[in-house]
Scaffold this active site. Structure first.
Site, PDB file in Angstrom:
ATOM      1  N   TYR A 178       0.847  -1.208   0.000  1.00  0.00           N
ATOM      2  CA  TYR A 178       0.000   0.000   0.000  1.00  0.00           C
ATOM      3  C   TYR A 178       0.878   1.253   0.000  1.00  0.00           C
ATOM      4  O   TYR A 178       0.671   2.172  -0.789  1.00  0.00           O
ATOM      5  CB  TYR A 178      -0.933  -0.035   1.216  1.00  0.00           C
ATOM      6  CG  TYR A 178      -1.936   1.093   1.249  1.00  0.00           C
ATOM      7  CD1 TYR A 178      -3.088   1.045   0.456  1.00  0.00           C
ATOM      8  CD2 TYR A 178      -1.735   2.209   2.052  1.00  0.00           C
ATOM      9  CE1 TYR A 178      -4.018   2.089   0.482  1.00  0.00           C
ATOM     10  CE2 TYR A 178      -2.649   3.247   2.086  1.00  0.00           C
ATOM     11  CZ  TYR A 178      -3.796   3.185   1.303  1.00  0.00           C
ATOM     12  OH  TYR A 178      -4.713   4.211   1.332  1.00  0.00           O
ATOM     13  N   LYS A 182       1.241   4.137  -3.084  1.00  0.00           N
ATOM     14  CA  LYS A 182       0.914   5.569  -2.942  1.00  0.00           C
ATOM     15  C   LYS A 182       2.151   6.444  -3.169  1.00  0.00           C
ATOM     16  O   LYS A 182       2.041   7.562  -3.654  1.00  0.00           O
ATOM     17  CB  LYS A 182       0.276   5.838  -1.572  1.00  0.00           C
ATOM     18  CG  LYS A 182      -1.070   5.124  -1.346  1.00  0.00           C
ATOM     19  CD  LYS A 182      -2.181   5.573  -2.302  1.00  0.00           C
ATOM     20  CE  LYS A 182      -3.532   4.961  -1.929  1.00  0.00           C
ATOM     21  NZ  LYS A 182      -4.636   5.343  -2.816  1.00  0.00           N
TER      22      LYS A 182
HETATM   23  N1  LIG Z   1     -10.494   5.474   4.324  1.00  0.00           N
HETATM   24  C1  LIG Z   1      -9.323   5.989   4.662  1.00  0.00           C
HETATM   25  O1  LIG Z   1      -9.049   6.197   5.865  1.00  0.00           O
HETATM   26  C2  LIG Z   1      -8.308   6.376   3.612  1.00  0.00           C
HETATM   27  C3  LIG Z   1      -7.135   7.017   4.024  1.00  0.00           C
HETATM   28  C4  LIG Z   1      -6.200   7.402   3.067  1.00  0.00           C
HETATM   29  C5  LIG Z   1      -6.449   7.168   1.725  1.00  0.00           C
HETATM   30  N2  LIG Z   1      -7.586   6.529   1.344  1.00  0.00           N
HETATM   31  C6  LIG Z   1      -7.790   6.284  -0.096  1.00  0.00           C
HETATM   32  O2  LIG Z   1      -9.078   6.709  -0.473  1.00  0.00           O
HETATM   33  C7  LIG Z   1      -9.539   5.944  -1.607  1.00  0.00           C
HETATM   34  C8  LIG Z   1     -10.950   5.421  -1.342  1.00  0.00           C
HETATM   35  O3  LIG Z   1     -10.895   4.591  -0.210  1.00  0.00           O
HETATM   36  P1  LIG Z   1     -12.163   4.233   0.690  1.00  0.00           P
HETATM   37  O4  LIG Z   1     -11.748   4.465   2.073  1.00  0.00           O
HETATM   38  O5  LIG Z   1     -13.392   4.859   0.152  1.00  0.00           O
HETATM   39  O6  LIG Z   1     -12.165   2.644   0.465  1.00  0.00           O
HETATM   40  P2  LIG Z   1     -13.348   1.607   0.177  1.00  0.00           P
HETATM   41  O7  LIG Z   1     -14.571   1.968   0.902  1.00  0.00           O
HETATM   42  O8  LIG Z   1     -12.713   0.281   0.409  1.00  0.00           O
HETATM   43  O9  LIG Z   1     -13.626   1.816  -1.377  1.00  0.00           O
HETATM   44  C9  LIG Z   1     -12.680   1.475  -2.347  1.00  0.00           C
HETATM   45  C10 LIG Z   1     -13.338   1.567  -3.694  1.00  0.00           C
HETATM   46  O10 LIG Z   1     -12.362   1.241  -4.690  1.00  0.00           O
HETATM   47  C11 LIG Z   1     -12.971   0.311  -5.580  1.00  0.00           C
HETATM   48  N3  LIG Z   1     -12.012  -0.506  -6.315  1.00  0.00           N
HETATM   49  C12 LIG Z   1     -11.116  -1.400  -5.847  1.00  0.00           C
HETATM   50  N4  LIG Z   1     -10.486  -1.993  -6.874  1.00  0.00           N
HETATM   51  C13 LIG Z   1     -10.988  -1.456  -8.019  1.00  0.00           C
HETATM   52  C14 LIG Z   1     -10.739  -1.648  -9.394  1.00  0.00           C
HETATM   53  N5  LIG Z   1      -9.845  -2.549  -9.838  1.00  0.00           N
HETATM   54  N6  LIG Z   1     -11.439  -0.907 -10.290  1.00  0.00           N
HETATM   55  C15 LIG Z   1     -12.350  -0.010  -9.881  1.00  0.00           C
HETATM   56  N7  LIG Z   1     -12.661   0.192  -8.585  1.00  0.00           N
HETATM   57  C16 LIG Z   1     -11.975  -0.517  -7.669  1.00  0.00           C
HETATM   58  C17 LIG Z   1     -13.871  -0.535  -4.678  1.00  0.00           C
HETATM   59  O11 LIG Z   1     -14.786  -1.273  -5.465  1.00  0.00           O
HETATM   60  P3  LIG Z   1     -15.427  -2.693  -4.976  1.00  0.00           P
HETATM   61  O12 LIG Z   1     -16.634  -2.341  -4.173  1.00  0.00           O
HETATM   62  O13 LIG Z   1     -15.711  -3.394  -6.257  1.00  0.00           O
HETATM   63  O14 LIG Z   1     -14.357  -3.373  -4.155  1.00  0.00           O
HETATM   64  C18 LIG Z   1     -14.513   0.579  -3.862  1.00  0.00           C
HETATM   65  O15 LIG Z   1     -15.531   1.202  -4.580  1.00  0.00           O
HETATM   66  C19 LIG Z   1      -8.492   4.843  -1.804  1.00  0.00           C
HETATM   67  O16 LIG Z   1      -7.632   5.205  -2.861  1.00  0.00           O
HETATM   68  C20 LIG Z   1      -7.734   4.826  -0.493  1.00  0.00           C
HETATM   69  O17 LIG Z   1      -6.415   4.352  -0.630  1.00  0.00           O
HETATM   70  C21 LIG Z   1      -8.526   6.126   2.245  1.00  0.00           C
END
Ligand SMILES: NC(=O)c1ccc[n+]([C@@H]2O[C@H](COP(=O)([O-])OP(=O)(O)OC[C@H]3O[C@@H](n4cnc5c(N)ncnc54)[C@H](OP(=O)(O)O)[C@@H]3O)[C@@H](O)[C@H]2O)c1
Length: 258
Positions: A178, A182
């Site tokens: 991860y 990033k």
């Molecule tokens: N939440 C946090 O605390 C946090 C902190 C820092 C950064 N981020 C970043 O924020 C972004 C969104 O994260 P989130 O927290 O909303 O996570 P999440 O709820 O797990 O959502 C991730 C999304 O990415 C989609 N995805 C995964 N693989 C994919 C692919 N091959 N093609 C298209 N879509 C795909 C998933 O689809 P499926 O439903 O099909 O799996 C889901 O819609 C990510 O880039 C993450 O690294 C999050």
């Protein structure tokens, strides 16, 4: 009306970014690899839906072709799709980079030929991708102002290779796919921003860390609501100041060190 594309938007931050962009009168294209879940959310909120698996070349090319045919341009691209997989081995490394790094690069490069003249690109990154997680030599290579996309892809391949030979720690990589994904996404942000600047294009590209957000990925004890987490992403997607920043890394609208 600006045409906005959000990847990985069937849930979590991506879905909330779609909602906030639509509230601000943008035409939202919600994309998801899970067509059923994506279509369901798009119908619920009245967005356009397009299937898009960012890790699949054919899916990305089909998507780009359809969007170009229908709209002719994209004004806002939010590379949000991401995975944080358990464990650490070569499979986890490949599966993570395929979405978080190569996926974002692939989608951006496919849409680049028809980005609107003052488009905004937001790469949803993480503080976990700070250069400080790398050994000194790697840190210097990733932050080299002359780094090209080709060089960056070679560095990402080198990570895979070093993991395969179990020499990655010795070579200065963290044992976290991860983090490296990033780091790569952030380096791509800088390369792309330099490329647009060199051609005097007003397109702006920035990386945003949403902070620790209560989503499936962030967990229930994270600091921020999804609404709060999405706000910094939407801000970067709408930058309309006289001299909007580019090639930077933000959290809560504040610039972070790489
Ligand atoms: N939440 C946090 O605390 C946090 C902190 C820092 C950064 N981020 C970043 O924020 C972004 C969104 O994260 P989130 O927290 O909303 O996570 P999440 O709820 O797990 O959502 C991730 C999304 O990415 C989609 N995805 C995964 N693989 C994919 C692919 N091959 N093609 C298209 N879509 C795909 C998933 O689809 P499926 O439903 O099909 O799996 C889901 O819609 C990510 O880039 C993450 O690294 C999050």
């Amino acid at each position: 009306m600006r045409i906005a594309v959000v990847t990985g938007a069937n849930r979590g931050l991506g879905l909330e970014v779609c909602r906030q962009l639509a509230q601000r009168d943008h035409h939202v294209i919600l994309t998801a690899r899970n067509a059923e879940a994506g279509q369901h959310m798009a119908t619920k909120y009245g967005f356009e839906f397009r299937p898009l698996d960012v890790s699949d070349v054919e899916s990305v090319n089909n998507f780009a072709e359809r969007v170009q045919d229908k709209h002719g341009r994209v004004d806002i691209l939010v590379n949000n799709a991401g995975v944080a997989l358990d464990g650490f081995d070569l499979r986890v490394v490949r599966d993570t980079l395929a979405v978080n790094y190569y996926g974002a690069v692939r989608v951006t490069e496919a849409l680049k030929p028809f980005l609107g003249t003052d488009a905004r690109i937001v790469n949803v990154s993480s503080g976990m991708g700070e250069l400080a997680c790398l050994g000194l030599e790697l840190r210097e290579r990733f932050s080299d102002p002359d780094l090209t996309l080709d060089d960056l892809n070679k560095l990402m391949l080198k990570f895979e290779e070093d993991v395969a030979f179990e020499s990655h720690v010795m070579k200065g990589w963290p044992s976290s796919a991860y983090r490296v994904s990033k780091v790569g996404l952030n380096a791509y942000t800088r390369i792309l921003a330099r490329e647009f600047e060199a051609s005097e294009s007003p397109i702006r590209v920035n990386a945003v860390c949403p902070g620790s957000v209560r989503t499936d990925m962030g967990g229930t004890s994270a600091d921020k609501s999804v609404k709060e987490g999405a706000e910094g992403i939407v801000w970067a997607a709408e930058l309309d100041k006289k001299e909007p920043p580019t090639g930077q890394f933000f959290r809560d609208r504040q610039s972070l060190k790489w």
